[in-house]
Motif scaffolding. Structure first.
Motif, PDB file in Angstrom:
ATOM      1  N   ARG A 235       0.847  -1.199   0.000  1.00  0.00           N
ATOM      2  CA  ARG A 235       0.000   0.000   0.000  1.00  0.00           C
ATOM      3  C   ARG A 235       0.876   1.240   0.000  1.00  0.00           C
TER       4      ARG A 235
ATOM      5  N   ARG B 274       1.366   2.000   7.530  1.00  0.00           N
ATOM      6  CA  ARG B 274       0.239   1.077   7.624  1.00  0.00           C
ATOM      7  C   ARG B 274       0.754  -0.330   7.908  1.00  0.00           C
TER       8      ARG B 274
ATOM      9  N   LYS C 199      -3.248  -1.886  11.110  1.00  0.00           N
ATOM     10  CA  LYS C 199      -4.370  -2.539  10.428  1.00  0.00           C
ATOM     11  C   LYS C 199      -5.298  -3.209  11.434  1.00  0.00           C
TER      12      LYS C 199
ATOM     13  N   THR D 142      -7.189  -0.505  13.549  1.00  0.00           N
ATOM     14  CA  THR D 142      -8.246   0.158  12.778  1.00  0.00           C
ATOM     15  C   THR D 142      -9.548  -0.638  12.854  1.00  0.00           C
TER      16      THR D 142
END
Length: 101
Positions: A81, A87, A92, A95
């Motif tokens: 990404r 990230r 991840k 989130t």
């Protein structure tokens, strides 16, 4: 940040036990210096470049051969990404967990 989930499966082992092969592969990832998380079904790693990622997985695969197996089957899932920074694996997970009740 590039993240990946991979599993190296020894083929042709005399028993159903894989722990020695898993340990050899994970040790190679640990030695690479990349951040990783061992799970019950594979290993997740983080890398800055595809070269780092593939090099670490190649070394893990080679470690399984050196542990005494003659054939391996490797499954790799890559998330490369580039639209957001930082990230990694933890972000991840956080989130999604923050979205749960």
């Amino acid at each position: 940040m590039i993240t990946a989930d991979f599993a190296i499966l020894p083929v042709g082992n005399d028993t159903t036990e894989c722990k020695d092969f898993v340990a050899a592969a994970v040790q190679a990832i640990k030695d690479s210096g990349l951040s990783y998380q061992l799970t019950g079904m594979g290993t997740q790693i983080e890398a800055e470049t595809l070269e780092e990622l593939y090099s670490a997985i190649a070394k893990a695969q080679e470690a399984v051969f050196k542990a005494g197996i003659g054939r391996v089957y490797t499954v790799i899932k890559v998330d490369d990404r580039r639209d957001l920074d930082d990230r990694g694996l933890d972000v991840k997970i956080e989130t999604v967990e923050n979205m749960l009740d």
